[in-house]
Design a protein around this motif. Structure first.
Motif, PDB file in Angstrom:
ATOM      1  N   ASP A   1       0.849  -1.219   0.004  1.00  0.00           N
ATOM      2  CA  ASP A   1       0.187   0.061   0.033  1.00  0.00           C
ATOM      3  C   ASP A   1       0.923   1.177   0.090  1.00  0.00           C
ATOM      4  OD1 ASP A   1      -2.822   1.194   0.420  1.00  0.00           O
ATOM      5  OD2 ASP A   1      -1.616   1.980   1.844  1.00  0.00           O
ATOM      6  N   PRO A   2       0.694   2.124  -0.873  1.00  0.00           N
ATOM      7  CA  PRO A   2       1.446   3.316  -0.655  1.00  0.00           C
ATOM      8  C   PRO A   2       1.394   4.327   0.366  1.00  0.00           C
ATOM      9  CG  PRO A   2      -0.045   3.291  -2.896  1.00  0.00           C
ATOM     10  CD  PRO A   2      -0.506   2.147  -1.969  1.00  0.00           C
ATOM     11  N   GLY A   3       0.383   4.117   1.211  1.00  0.00           N
ATOM     12  CA  GLY A   3       0.334   4.850   2.638  1.00  0.00           C
ATOM     13  C   GLY A   3       1.385   4.088   3.491  1.00  0.00           C
ATOM     14  N   PHE A   4       1.499   2.773   3.470  1.00  0.00           N
ATOM     15  CA  PHE A   4       2.506   2.010   4.238  1.00  0.00           C
ATOM     16  C   PHE A   4       3.783   2.698   3.858  1.00  0.00           C
ATOM     17  CE2 PHE A   4       5.571  -1.319   4.755  1.00  0.00           C
ATOM     18  CZ  PHE A   4       5.411  -1.368   6.226  1.00  0.00           C
ATOM     19  N   ARG A   5       4.124   2.726   2.571  1.00  0.00           N
ATOM     20  CA  ARG A   5       5.453   3.260   2.304  1.00  0.00           C
ATOM     21  C   ARG A   5       5.710   4.633   2.633  1.00  0.00           C
ATOM     22  NH1 ARG A   5       3.627   0.909  -2.484  1.00  0.00           N
ATOM     23  NH2 ARG A   5       3.581   2.921  -3.498  1.00  0.00           N
ATOM     24  N   ARG A   6       4.816   5.560   2.643  1.00  0.00           N
ATOM     25  CA  ARG A   6       4.967   6.966   3.274  1.00  0.00           C
ATOM     26  C   ARG A   6       5.069   6.856   4.682  1.00  0.00           C
ATOM     27  NH1 ARG A   6       0.413   8.349   1.982  1.00  0.00           N
ATOM     28  NH2 ARG A   6      -0.724   8.418   4.081  1.00  0.00           N
TER      29      ARG A   6
ATOM     30  N   PHE B   1       8.484   7.330   9.491  1.00  0.00           N
ATOM     31  CA  PHE B   1       8.770   6.686  10.800  1.00  0.00           C
ATOM     32  C   PHE B   1      10.318   6.718  10.789  1.00  0.00           C
ATOM     33  CE2 PHE B   1       9.710   3.139  13.573  1.00  0.00           C
ATOM     34  CZ  PHE B   1       8.947   3.467  14.834  1.00  0.00           C
ATOM     35  N   HIS B   2      10.974   6.395  10.199  1.00  0.00           N
ATOM     36  CA  HIS B   2      12.611   6.286  10.078  1.00  0.00           C
ATOM     37  C   HIS B   2      13.382   7.546   9.894  1.00  0.00           C
ATOM     38  CE1 HIS B   2      12.519   1.812  11.022  1.00  0.00           C
ATOM     39  NE2 HIS B   2      11.427   1.794  10.140  1.00  0.00           N
ATOM     40  N   ARG B   3      12.626   8.673   9.039  1.00  0.00           N
ATOM     41  CA  ARG B   3      13.317   9.606   8.693  1.00  0.00           C
ATOM     42  C   ARG B   3      14.415   9.606   7.821  1.00  0.00           C
ATOM     43  NH1 ARG B   3       9.935  13.098   7.950  1.00  0.00           N
ATOM     44  NH2 ARG B   3      11.561  14.914   7.981  1.00  0.00           N
ATOM     45  N   VAL B   4      15.491   9.048   8.172  1.00  0.00           N
ATOM     46  CA  VAL B   4      16.818   9.093   7.573  1.00  0.00           C
ATOM     47  C   VAL B   4      16.863   7.589   6.787  1.00  0.00           C
ATOM     48  CG1 VAL B   4      19.251   8.771   8.068  1.00  0.00           C
ATOM     49  CG2 VAL B   4      17.723  10.152   9.351  1.00  0.00           C
TER      50      VAL B   4
ATOM     51  N   ASN C   1      11.190  16.294   0.690  1.00  0.00           N
ATOM     52  CA  ASN C   1      12.017  16.200   2.099  1.00  0.00           C
ATOM     53  C   ASN C   1      13.316  15.084   1.508  1.00  0.00           C
ATOM     54  OD1 ASN C   1      10.382  13.756   1.886  1.00  0.00           O
ATOM     55  ND2 ASN C   1       9.281  13.946   3.421  1.00  0.00           N
ATOM     56  N   HIS C   2      13.344  14.662   0.420  1.00  0.00           N
ATOM     57  CA  HIS C   2      14.260  13.759   0.093  1.00  0.00           C
ATOM     58  C   HIS C   2      14.410  12.290   0.591  1.00  0.00           C
ATOM     59  CE1 HIS C   2      15.830  17.148  -2.232  1.00  0.00           C
ATOM     60  NE2 HIS C   2      16.114  17.729  -1.011  1.00  0.00           N
ATOM     61  N   LEU C   3      13.118  11.947   1.007  1.00  0.00           N
ATOM     62  CA  LEU C   3      13.117  10.376   1.608  1.00  0.00           C
ATOM     63  C   LEU C   3      12.390   9.700   0.457  1.00  0.00           C
ATOM     64  CD1 LEU C   3      11.229  11.171   4.823  1.00  0.00           C
ATOM     65  CD2 LEU C   3      13.621  10.690   4.581  1.00  0.00           C
ATOM     66  N   ASP C   4      11.834  10.193  -0.788  1.00  0.00           N
ATOM     67  CA  ASP C   4      11.564   9.427  -1.937  1.00  0.00           C
ATOM     68  C   ASP C   4      11.520  10.368  -3.188  1.00  0.00           C
ATOM     69  OD1 ASP C   4      10.358   7.615  -3.563  1.00  0.00           O
ATOM     70  OD2 ASP C   4       8.268   8.032  -2.909  1.00  0.00           O
ATOM     71  N   CYS C   5      12.758  10.247  -3.660  1.00  0.00           N
ATOM     72  CA  CYS C   5      12.963  11.089  -4.866  1.00  0.00           C
ATOM     73  C   CYS C   5      12.910  10.572  -6.088  1.00  0.00           C
ATOM     74  CB  CYS C   5      14.463  11.797  -4.693  1.00  0.00           C
ATOM     75  SG  CYS C   5      14.753  12.634  -3.399  1.00  0.00           S
ATOM     76  N   HIS C   6      12.603   9.186  -6.119  1.00  0.00           N
ATOM     77  CA  HIS C   6      12.336   8.441  -7.268  1.00  0.00           C
ATOM     78  C   HIS C   6      11.396   9.048  -8.274  1.00  0.00           C
ATOM     79  CE1 HIS C   6      14.940   5.522  -5.370  1.00  0.00           C
ATOM     80  NE2 HIS C   6      14.029   5.406  -4.362  1.00  0.00           N
TER      81      HIS C   6
ATOM     82  N   PRO D   1       8.922  -3.531  -1.285  1.00  0.00           N
ATOM     83  CA  PRO D   1       8.302  -4.290  -2.252  1.00  0.00           C
ATOM     84  C   PRO D   1       7.120  -3.703  -2.792  1.00  0.00           C
ATOM     85  CG  PRO D   1       7.949  -5.544  -0.268  1.00  0.00           C
ATOM     86  CD  PRO D   1       8.991  -4.343   0.007  1.00  0.00           C
ATOM     87  N   VAL D   2       6.845  -3.541  -4.276  1.00  0.00           N
ATOM     88  CA  VAL D   2       5.664  -2.911  -4.714  1.00  0.00           C
ATOM     89  C   VAL D   2       5.191  -4.036  -5.805  1.00  0.00           C
ATOM     90  CG1 VAL D   2       4.781  -1.040  -5.946  1.00  0.00           C
ATOM     91  CG2 VAL D   2       6.646  -0.646  -4.386  1.00  0.00           C
ATOM     92  N   THR D   3       3.989  -4.294  -5.914  1.00  0.00           N
ATOM     93  CA  THR D   3       3.292  -5.319  -6.713  1.00  0.00           C
ATOM     94  C   THR D   3       2.632  -4.754  -7.977  1.00  0.00           C
ATOM     95  OG1 THR D   3       1.591  -5.408  -5.469  1.00  0.00           O
ATOM     96  CG2 THR D   3       3.167  -6.992  -5.279  1.00  0.00           C
ATOM     97  N   ASN D   4       2.310  -3.341  -7.850  1.00  0.00           N
ATOM     98  CA  ASN D   4       1.178  -2.656  -8.636  1.00  0.00           C
ATOM     99  C   ASN D   4       1.964  -1.570  -9.788  1.00  0.00           C
ATOM    100  OD1 ASN D   4       1.761  -0.907  -6.721  1.00  0.00           O
ATOM    101  ND2 ASN D   4      -0.318  -0.299  -6.392  1.00  0.00           N
TER     102      ASN D   4
END
Length: 385
Positions: free
Chosen positions: A43-48, A53-56, A159-164, A364-367
């Protein structure tokens, strides 16, 4: 009151959030347990929430340049290799390429061939999405005396936690005839900007830029110079450049590695008398500018005694997690966690020079078609066990 299944999902998700992101294979294995767990993890919400949660971002691996012979008009015949601390990352063919920078989930490389020895052939690679972005040729008036380049995310408010998949910029700086000039590539427009040259004769520019890791602090990039007495500061927004002098106390034959400090200042690390010395720059005001040695790590207490009989250099730093890479002649490379004083010898690195850690979140992403499917992910994971 929420149904029992929803409450159970929340509890399971809280457990998954506490799995260390540096080991994404654990999440991949958990996603194969049942459909419910797979749905929660993908779920995208879990990845966010995992990133928040971990920040770094964790260190998922690192790149290292291996110099072999000298060819191409004096340029080293170089192979860059991506070495994994996590088996979830895809491999890339890096033969005859040199890693220049790793930042914000991307790797910047220069593909060295006999045909392009006068003009760097740069490309940006994302190990997570497997996307490779070849940059157009730069229009250079002549062969630069020295040069370096850096890549960074330029997405607004990121915030450079997910720049892909977000826009990025590549900054290319070079010296020629006591002049220093820059070219900037933007993935939004797909081309290089016009060259901007600055005369640094008044600052006695007799140094050469080194192909060492740059540091990104605030809105500025910092590049190392060969003399180890000055650093080039490049302001990204205004493209202004000027020199920053290093403290005389650190002048030595040992390498100097630029890095951001924990409080987001410019810093550098160097080895002096079997000690890893960490320096930080103070520039709070016009009257408080200078350098402070804020930490000294005794390598004799961490490394084998026989190893310190050989020359020691710091060759890499993982920003945010406090991990340094140390190279000792004839004894190999060591990874030092300065937060826990945990030391590990890198047996997979032999003869490598500079190490560029790769920092990113990976779940892991399936969609999404551009991400590896779970079945192939697990197969690759088992191959490394």
């Amino acid at each position: 009151m929420a149904p029992a299944t929803e409450l159970l999902d929340e509890l399971i998700e809280e457990i998954f959030l506490r799995i260390h992101p540096a080991d994404p294979t654990t999440l991949a294995h958990a996603a194969l347990v049942c459909r419910r767990w797979c749905r929660l993890i993908a779920d995208p919400g879990f990845r966010r929430r995992l990133r928040e949660f971990h920040r770094v971002p964790p260190m998922l691996g690192f790149s290292c340049n291996f110099d072999h012979t000298t060819s191409y008009y004096g340029l080293p015949d170089t192979d860059a290799r991506f070495l994994h601390t996590s088996s979830c990352l895809a491999r890339a063919d890096m033969e005859h390429s040199r890693v220049l920078d790793t930042r914000h989930g991307r790797v910047l490389l220069n593909r060295v061939t006999e045909a392009n020895h006068h003009n760097p052939c740069l490309f940006v690679w994302d190990p997570i999405t497997k996307e490779e972005h070849k940059l157009p040729w730069m229009s250079l008036p002549g062969y630069p005396g020295s040069w370096n380049a850096a890549v960074l995310c330029t997405a607004a408010g990121c915030n450079h936690l997910d720049c892909h998949g977000k826009p990025f910029t590549v900054v290319f700086v070079a010296t020629r005839d006591r002049m220093i000039f820059d070219l900037v590539y933007s993935s939004k427009v797909g081309r290089w900007t016009q060259e901007k040259a600055i005369n640094l004769f008044a600052q006695q520019l007799e140094d050469s830029l080194m192909l060492e890791p740059s540091a990104f602090v605030g809105n500025a990039l910092y590049f190392a110079l060969q003399s180890k007495t000055k650093v080039l500061k490049y302001t990204v927004r205004t493209r202004e450049m000027h020199m920053i002098h290093l403290p005389p106390a650190c002048f030595s034959e040992r390498r100097i590695l630029l890095m951001p400090t924990e409080d987001n200042r410019l810093g550098f690390a160097t080895v002096c008398d079997s000690k890893l010395c960490l320096w930080s720059r103070n520039d709070d005001s016009a009257t408080n500018v200078g350098w402070t040695q804020w930490r000294v790590i005794d390598l004799e207490a961490l490394l084998p005694t026989r190893a310190l009989l050989n020359p020691v250099d710091v060759v890499g730093f993982a920003d945010g997690v406090g991990i340094f890479f140390i190279k000792m002649l004839y004894c190999g490379h060591f990874r030092i966690d300065t937060k826990s004083n945990w030391v590990k010898k890198l047996r997979s690195v032999c003869g490598g020079s500079t190490i560029f850690p790769y920092m990113s979140f990976h779940t892991p992403v399936t969609n999404q078609p551009h991400m590896p499917c779970l079945s192939s992910l697990i197969r690759r994971s088992c191959a490394y066990l």
